[in-house]
Every structure is written in structure tokens, then in C-alpha cells.
Design a protein around this motif. Structure first.
Motif, PDB file in Angstrom:
ATOM      1  N   SER A 115       0.798  -1.220   0.000  1.00 39.82           N
ATOM      2  CA  SER A 115       0.000   0.000   0.000  1.00 39.82           C
ATOM      3  C   SER A 115       0.833   1.273   0.000  1.00 39.82           C
ATOM      4  CB  SER A 115      -0.955   0.007   1.205  1.00 39.82           C
ATOM      5  OG  SER A 115      -0.218   0.066   2.412  1.00 39.82           O
ATOM      6  N   ILE A 116       2.047   1.229   0.568  1.00 40.60           N
ATOM      7  CA  ILE A 116       2.885   2.422   0.686  1.00 40.60           C
ATOM      8  C   ILE A 116       3.455   2.801  -0.682  1.00 40.60           C
ATOM      9  CG2 ILE A 116       5.035   3.334   1.647  1.00 40.60           C
ATOM     10  CD1 ILE A 116       2.853   3.279   3.674  1.00 40.60           C
ATOM     11  N   ILE A 117       3.446   4.102  -0.981  1.00 45.89           N
ATOM     12  CA  ILE A 117       3.892   4.557  -2.304  1.00 45.89           C
ATOM     13  C   ILE A 117       5.407   4.634  -2.402  1.00 45.89           C
ATOM     14  CG2 ILE A 117       3.925   6.549  -3.864  1.00 45.89           C
ATOM     15  CD1 ILE A 117       0.997   7.016  -3.143  1.00 45.89           C
ATOM     16  N   PHE A 118       6.046   5.361  -1.483  1.00 45.37           N
ATOM     17  CA  PHE A 118       7.480   5.608  -1.630  1.00 45.37           C
ATOM     18  C   PHE A 118       8.296   4.589  -0.847  1.00 45.37           C
ATOM     19  CE2 PHE A 118       5.732   9.817  -2.683  1.00 45.37           C
ATOM     20  CZ  PHE A 118       6.265   9.928  -3.964  1.00 45.37           C
ATOM     21  N   LEU A 119       9.108   3.822  -1.595  1.00 44.61           N
ATOM     22  CA  LEU A 119       9.866   2.708  -1.030  1.00 44.61           C
ATOM     23  C   LEU A 119      11.364   2.940  -1.189  1.00 44.61           C
ATOM     24  CD1 LEU A 119       7.793  -0.179  -2.675  1.00 44.61           C
ATOM     25  CD2 LEU A 119       7.469   0.761  -0.373  1.00 44.61           C
ATOM     26  N   ASN A 120      12.140   2.266  -0.323  1.00 44.80           N
ATOM     27  CA  ASN A 120      13.589   2.249  -0.534  1.00 44.80           C
ATOM     28  C   ASN A 120      13.958   1.068  -1.436  1.00 44.80           C
ATOM     29  OD1 ASN A 120      13.598  -0.095   1.059  1.00 44.80           O
ATOM     30  ND2 ASN A 120      14.224   0.997   2.908  1.00 44.80           N
ATOM     31  N   GLY A 121      15.250   0.851  -1.645  1.00 49.61           N
ATOM     32  CA  GLY A 121      15.690  -0.189  -2.573  1.00 49.61           C
ATOM     33  C   GLY A 121      15.388  -1.594  -2.129  1.00 49.61           C
ATOM     34  N   HIS A 122      14.961  -1.768  -0.868  1.00 52.15           N
ATOM     35  CA  HIS A 122      14.630  -3.104  -0.356  1.00 52.15           C
ATOM     36  C   HIS A 122      13.126  -3.335  -0.271  1.00 52.15           C
ATOM     37  CE1 HIS A 122      18.855  -3.603   0.614  1.00 52.15           C
ATOM     38  NE2 HIS A 122      18.832  -2.448   1.263  1.00 52.15           N
ATOM     39  N   GLY A 123      12.359  -2.396  -0.797  1.00 47.26           N
ATOM     40  CA  GLY A 123      10.914  -2.563  -0.790  1.00 47.26           C
ATOM     41  C   GLY A 123      10.232  -2.127   0.485  1.00 47.26           C
ATOM     42  N   HIS A 124      10.973  -1.484   1.389  1.00 44.39           N
ATOM     43  CA  HIS A 124      10.383  -0.970   2.625  1.00 44.39           C
ATOM     44  C   HIS A 124       9.995   0.495   2.436  1.00 44.39           C
ATOM     45  CE1 HIS A 124      11.516  -4.507   4.983  1.00 44.39           C
ATOM     46  NE2 HIS A 124      12.695  -4.461   4.385  1.00 44.39           N
ATOM     47  N   GLY A 125       8.997   0.941   3.202  1.00 45.87           N
ATOM     48  CA  GLY A 125       8.615   2.343   3.142  1.00 45.87           C
ATOM     49  C   GLY A 125       9.729   3.244   3.650  1.00 45.87           C
ATOM     50  N   LEU A 126       9.877   4.400   3.024  1.00 40.19           N
ATOM     51  CA  LEU A 126      10.847   5.376   3.494  1.00 40.19           C
ATOM     52  C   LEU A 126      10.425   5.922   4.861  1.00 40.19           C
ATOM     53  CD1 LEU A 126      11.490   7.422   0.217  1.00 40.19           C
ATOM     54  CD2 LEU A 126      13.082   5.842   1.340  1.00 40.19           C
ATOM     55  N   THR A 127      11.400   6.367   5.639  1.00 38.55           N
ATOM     56  CA  THR A 127      11.122   6.980   6.940  1.00 38.55           C
ATOM     57  C   THR A 127      11.270   8.494   6.831  1.00 38.55           C
ATOM     58  OG1 THR A 127      13.434   6.871   7.651  1.00 38.55           O
ATOM     59  CG2 THR A 127      12.042   4.948   8.117  1.00 38.55           C
ATOM     60  N   ARG A 128      10.750   9.205   7.825  1.00 40.26           N
ATOM     61  CA  ARG A 128      10.919  10.667   7.872  1.00 40.26           C
ATOM     62  C   ARG A 128      12.401  11.020   7.898  1.00 40.26           C
ATOM     63  NH1 ARG A 128       9.473  11.890  12.918  1.00 40.26           N
ATOM     64  NH2 ARG A 128       9.219  14.116  12.584  1.00 40.26           N
ATOM     65  N   GLN A 129      13.175  10.291   8.712  1.00 41.85           N
ATOM     66  CA  GLN A 129      14.597  10.573   8.818  1.00 41.85           C
ATOM     67  C   GLN A 129      15.316  10.288   7.498  1.00 41.85           C
ATOM     68  OE1 GLN A 129      12.824   8.690  10.880  1.00 41.85           O
ATOM     69  NE2 GLN A 129      12.907   9.704  12.881  1.00 41.85           N
ATOM     70  N   GLY A 130      14.866   9.237   6.802  1.00 41.62           N
ATOM     71  CA  GLY A 130      15.468   8.902   5.516  1.00 41.62           C
ATOM     72  C   GLY A 130      15.252  10.001   4.487  1.00 41.62           C
ATOM     73  N   VAL A 131      14.042  10.531   4.431  1.00 42.82           N
ATOM     74  CA  VAL A 131      13.747  11.619   3.492  1.00 42.82           C
ATOM     75  C   VAL A 131      14.528  12.869   3.876  1.00 42.82           C
ATOM     76  CG1 VAL A 131      11.929  13.134   2.595  1.00 42.82           C
ATOM     77  CG2 VAL A 131      11.478  10.696   2.903  1.00 42.82           C
ATOM     78  N   TRP A 132      14.658  13.140   5.172  1.00 44.33           N
ATOM     79  CA  TRP A 132      15.422  14.300   5.637  1.00 44.33           C
ATOM     80  C   TRP A 132      16.864  14.215   5.143  1.00 44.33           C
ATOM     81  CZ3 TRP A 132      19.640  15.595   8.613  1.00 44.33           C
ATOM     82  CH2 TRP A 132      19.682  16.888   9.129  1.00 44.33           C
ATOM     83  N   LYS A 133      17.490  13.043   5.287  1.00 41.47           N
ATOM     84  CA  LYS A 133      18.881  12.876   4.849  1.00 41.47           C
ATOM     85  C   LYS A 133      18.998  13.023   3.330  1.00 41.47           C
ATOM     86  CE  LYS A 133      20.293   9.848   8.652  1.00 41.47           C
ATOM     87  NZ  LYS A 133      20.691   8.467   9.039  1.00 41.47           N
ATOM     88  N   LEU A 134      18.034  12.473   2.595  1.00 43.29           N
ATOM     89  CA  LEU A 134      18.061  12.589   1.139  1.00 43.29           C
ATOM     90  C   LEU A 134      17.990  14.050   0.713  1.00 43.29           C
ATOM     91  CD1 LEU A 134      15.678   9.656   0.106  1.00 43.29           C
ATOM     92  CD2 LEU A 134      18.122   9.824  -0.405  1.00 43.29           C
ATOM     93  N   ILE A 135      17.074  14.786   1.307  1.00 45.50           N
ATOM     94  CA  ILE A 135      16.902  16.193   0.912  1.00 45.50           C
ATOM     95  C   ILE A 135      18.143  17.005   1.255  1.00 45.50           C
ATOM     96  CG2 ILE A 135      15.622  18.310   1.472  1.00 45.50           C
ATOM     97  CD1 ILE A 135      13.077  16.675   1.376  1.00 45.50           C
ATOM     98  N   LYS A 136      18.762  16.746   2.401  1.00 47.11           N
ATOM     99  CA  LYS A 136      20.006  17.444   2.750  1.00 47.11           C
ATOM    100  C   LYS A 136      21.070  17.194   1.678  1.00 47.11           C
ATOM    101  CE  LYS A 136      19.275  19.536   6.721  1.00 47.11           C
ATOM    102  NZ  LYS A 136      19.457  20.994   6.880  1.00 47.11           N
ATOM    103  N   ALA A 137      21.159  15.955   1.200  1.00 47.99           N
ATOM    104  CA  ALA A 137      22.154  15.620   0.175  1.00 47.99           C
ATOM    105  C   ALA A 137      21.823  16.316  -1.144  1.00 47.99           C
ATOM    106  CB  ALA A 137      22.219  14.107  -0.019  1.00 47.99           C
ATOM    107  N   TRP A 138      20.552  16.346  -1.521  1.00 48.48           N
ATOM    108  CA  TRP A 138      20.160  16.995  -2.778  1.00 48.48           C
ATOM    109  C   TRP A 138      20.395  18.499  -2.717  1.00 48.48           C
ATOM    110  CZ3 TRP A 138      14.805  14.199  -2.360  1.00 48.48           C
ATOM    111  CH2 TRP A 138      14.977  12.837  -2.607  1.00 48.48           C
ATOM    112  N   VAL A 139      20.110  19.091  -1.569  1.00 47.35           N
ATOM    113  CA  VAL A 139      20.322  20.538  -1.403  1.00 47.35           C
ATOM    114  C   VAL A 139      21.795  20.879  -1.568  1.00 47.35           C
ATOM    115  CG1 VAL A 139      20.292  22.399   0.310  1.00 47.35           C
ATOM    116  CG2 VAL A 139      18.275  20.955  -0.001  1.00 47.35           C
ATOM    117  N   SER A 140      22.651  20.057  -0.956  1.00 42.92           N
ATOM    118  CA  SER A 140      24.090  20.271  -1.085  1.00 42.92           C
ATOM    119  C   SER A 140      24.531  20.144  -2.544  1.00 42.92           C
ATOM    120  CB  SER A 140      24.842  19.260  -0.213  1.00 42.92           C
ATOM    121  OG  SER A 140      26.238  19.389  -0.368  1.00 42.92           O
ATOM    122  N   ALA A 141      24.015  19.117  -3.230  1.00 39.43           N
ATOM    123  CA  ALA A 141      24.372  18.911  -4.632  1.00 39.43           C
ATOM    124  C   ALA A 141      23.892  20.053  -5.517  1.00 39.43           C
ATOM    125  CB  ALA A 141      23.794  17.583  -5.128  1.00 39.43           C
ATOM    126  N   ALA A 142      22.794  20.699  -5.122  1.00 38.26           N
ATOM    127  CA  ALA A 142      22.250  21.819  -5.898  1.00 38.26           C
ATOM    128  C   ALA A 142      22.987  23.130  -5.615  1.00 38.26           C
ATOM    129  CB  ALA A 142      20.760  21.993  -5.604  1.00 38.26           C
TER     130      ALA A 142
END
Length: 301
Positions: free
Chosen positions: A211-238
Motif C-alpha cells: 500500500s505504501i507509495i514511496f519505497l527504498n531499494g529493499h521494498g520498505h517504506g521510506l522513513t521521515r529521517q530517511g527523506v530528511w537525509k536525502l533532501i540534505k544531500a540533494w540541497v548540497s548537490a544543488a
């Protein structure tokens, strides 16, 4: 020992806020963090005070300690709120006879203007994910959806397939206080969402939660902390130097639609704010933008 009793008091109170008050896991976690910190302070007193001996002086000593450590004013306000609710519960449980928080007043809330991305910064951020890869398409979709809808990160990670009504250009979500709302989703975000669901989501490992839309590479739902870390990395790259969090995309969504003529009541509904005073912070951000445009544009500014 008083130390052992504090553990029991905390567990009793946390069970109460979840079972009887029906508060969310995030709220429970917030209370737990605040109260654990307070109890840690109490355990360092000599002797360790019993709960019925805690008085206003001891509480003010603790709050002054937080202030001296450089804790933000709004963090101290939240701490006072958490402690007030605990002691109200303690009174009902007859753990003590008088409320030590009765004469404790929190500091006034600090004026706070949230960080907001410019349109150019949003475009740079959206361009970071490599959309020739599966995870890149997922990441671009996350950014597009957050900016297009103003979803909180907790709402994003809990978004389910049956929340989508893309043929109607709508999604539904459940926000704070279990408040459900319907949000329009723009064509671009809907395009990436459809692409992700069709081409990528089935490929992200063995899907653990259908039922969950956004998954990680292992098929588990992403966490709030996981999205936070991803966005920090994307912001730095931008190359964006602002202090950006997932909530910054929500701030940017609200500010940009206000600057383009949206009514404040509509923005309140889109964000899921129960009180319009919460939404009014964005009018101050928008006013700041208007002043900047005026000063750059008017020949006698």
C-alpha cells in the motif's frame, strides 16, 4: 528509588497519551524526548527528588539551564508544554497534591520566518536526481510531489496507493490530529508520480508493503529521517546554502502560491492548518518578497 519511579511515571503517561488521547506516534515521541531530558536533569540532583517534592524553583532552575545551553526559545516553549501536560496527568493520578507548573510561564514565542526557496533554487533542486536511474526517478517524484502539494514529510512517507486520485488531479492525506484533506496535484507532479508507479516502484526490491507509495531499494517504506537525509544531500548537490529541511518545500509551496495571488483561506485548507493564525506567517514571508521587489524595481526606492 526515585530514578526507577520516573521510568514508571513516563511509561504510564505515554500509554495514556496514545491509548486514551489517541495522539500520533510522532507526538508521543516528542513528549518522550522532552520528558526524558527533564528526568535526566532530576536524576542528577542530590538527593534525587521524588515527584511530589518537585517545586517551581527546581523547574525554573531546569529551564534556566536549557536557556544557558543555548536552546532555542521555541524549544523551551515546547518543553514547558510537555511538562505542563505531564504534571496535569500526575495530579489526576494523585502522584502529587499541587501542580508545580501552576506559576511557570513559558517565554514568548520567537518571531520566526521560515526559510523559503526561490523559484530558481527549486528548479536547481528538482534537477539534481539522475532520472536515468530508478532511484533518481523516485527521488525526482518525491521532490515534485512535496513542492506541488505542500505535504508534511510524515504525510509523504505514509501516502498510500488508495490516497491517489490522479485522474481527478487530487490526492488525499491525513495530517495532524487525524485531519483528512484533499489536495490538488499539478500535471508535472502527477506525470512523475505515474512514471514512478509504473516503471520504478515494482523494481524496488520485493515490495514489503503493497500500500505504501514511496519505497527504498529493499521494498520498505521510506522513513521521515530517511527523506530528511536525502533532501540534505540533494540541497548540497544543488549548491543551495540555505538551511533546508523537508519542511522548507512546504514553506516554499505556501509562499509561492500566495505570491501568485492565492487566498489565505485556500492556503490554510491546502496546508491543513486548523487555525489561520498559523498560516499567516506566510503573509510575512510574502510581504518581505514584495519589499525586495519594490526596492529593486522602484526608481526612488
Amino acid at each position: 528509588m526515585a530514578q526507577d519511579m520516573y521510568d514508571e511515571y513516563l511509561q504510564s503517561y505515554l500509554n495514556y497519551v496514545v491509548v486514551e488521547r489517541g495522539l500520533s506516534l510522532n507526538t508521543r515521541t516528542s513528549y518522550q524526548q522532552d520528558l526524558n531530558r527533564f528526568f535526566k536533569f532530576l536524576r542528577h540532583q542530590s538527593p534525587v527528588p521524588k515527584i511530589e517534592t518537585i517545586d517551581r524553583l527546581l523547574i525554573m532552575t531546569y529551564l534556566n539551564e536549557l536557556s544557558n545551553e543555548g536552546k532555542a526559545r521555541n524549544s523551551i516553549i515546547r518543553m514547558v508544554s510537555s511538562m505542563r501536560k505531564l504534571f496535569q496527568y500526575a495530579l489526576r493520578q494523585k502522584w502529587l497534591m499541587a501542580d508545580p507548573m501552576a506559576q511557570v510561564h513559558p517565554p514568548k514565542k520567537a518571531a520566526y520566518l521560515p526559510a523559503v526557496l526561490t523559484l530558481e533554487e527549486v528548479e536547481r533542486l528538482l534537477a539534481v536526481p539522475d532520472v536515468t536511474t530508478n532511484l533518481g526517478i523516485r527521488n525526482r517524484t518525491i521532490l515534485e510531489v512535496m513542492y506541488a502539494t505542500g505535504l508534511r514529510v510524515s504525510e509523504l512517507v505514509n501516502l498510500k496507493l488508495d490516497n491517489l486520485h490522479l485522474d481527478l488531479g487530487l490526492i488525499q492525506t491525513v495530517g495532524k490530529g487525524d485531519k483528512e484533506r484533499i489536495i490538488p496535484i499539478g500535471d508535472l507532479a502527477a506525470y512523475w508520480l505515474k512514471k514512478y508507479l509504473k516503471e520504478v516502484r515494482p523494481m524496488l526490491g520485493q515490495v514489503q508493503d503493497e500500500s505504501i507509495i514511496f519505497l527504498n531499494g529493499h521494498g520498505h517504506g521510506l522513513t521521515r529521517q530517511g527523506v530528511w537525509k536525502l533532501i540534505k544531500a540533494w540541497v548540497s548537490a544543488a549548491g543551495i546554502t540555505k538551511d533546508v529541511s523537508p519542511h522548507t518545500l512546504r514553506h516554499s509551496f505556501a509562499t509561492h502560491i500566495l505570491e501568485n495571488g492565492a487566498d489565505l483561506r485556500i492556503v490554510q485548507e491546502l496546508l491543513g492548518h486548523s487555525d489561520i493564525s498559523t498560516t499567516q506567517i506566510y503573509t510575512h514571508v510574502s510581504d518581505k518578497h514584495l519589499r525586495e521587489v519594490y526596492e529593486k524595481s522602484h526608481p526612488r526606492a
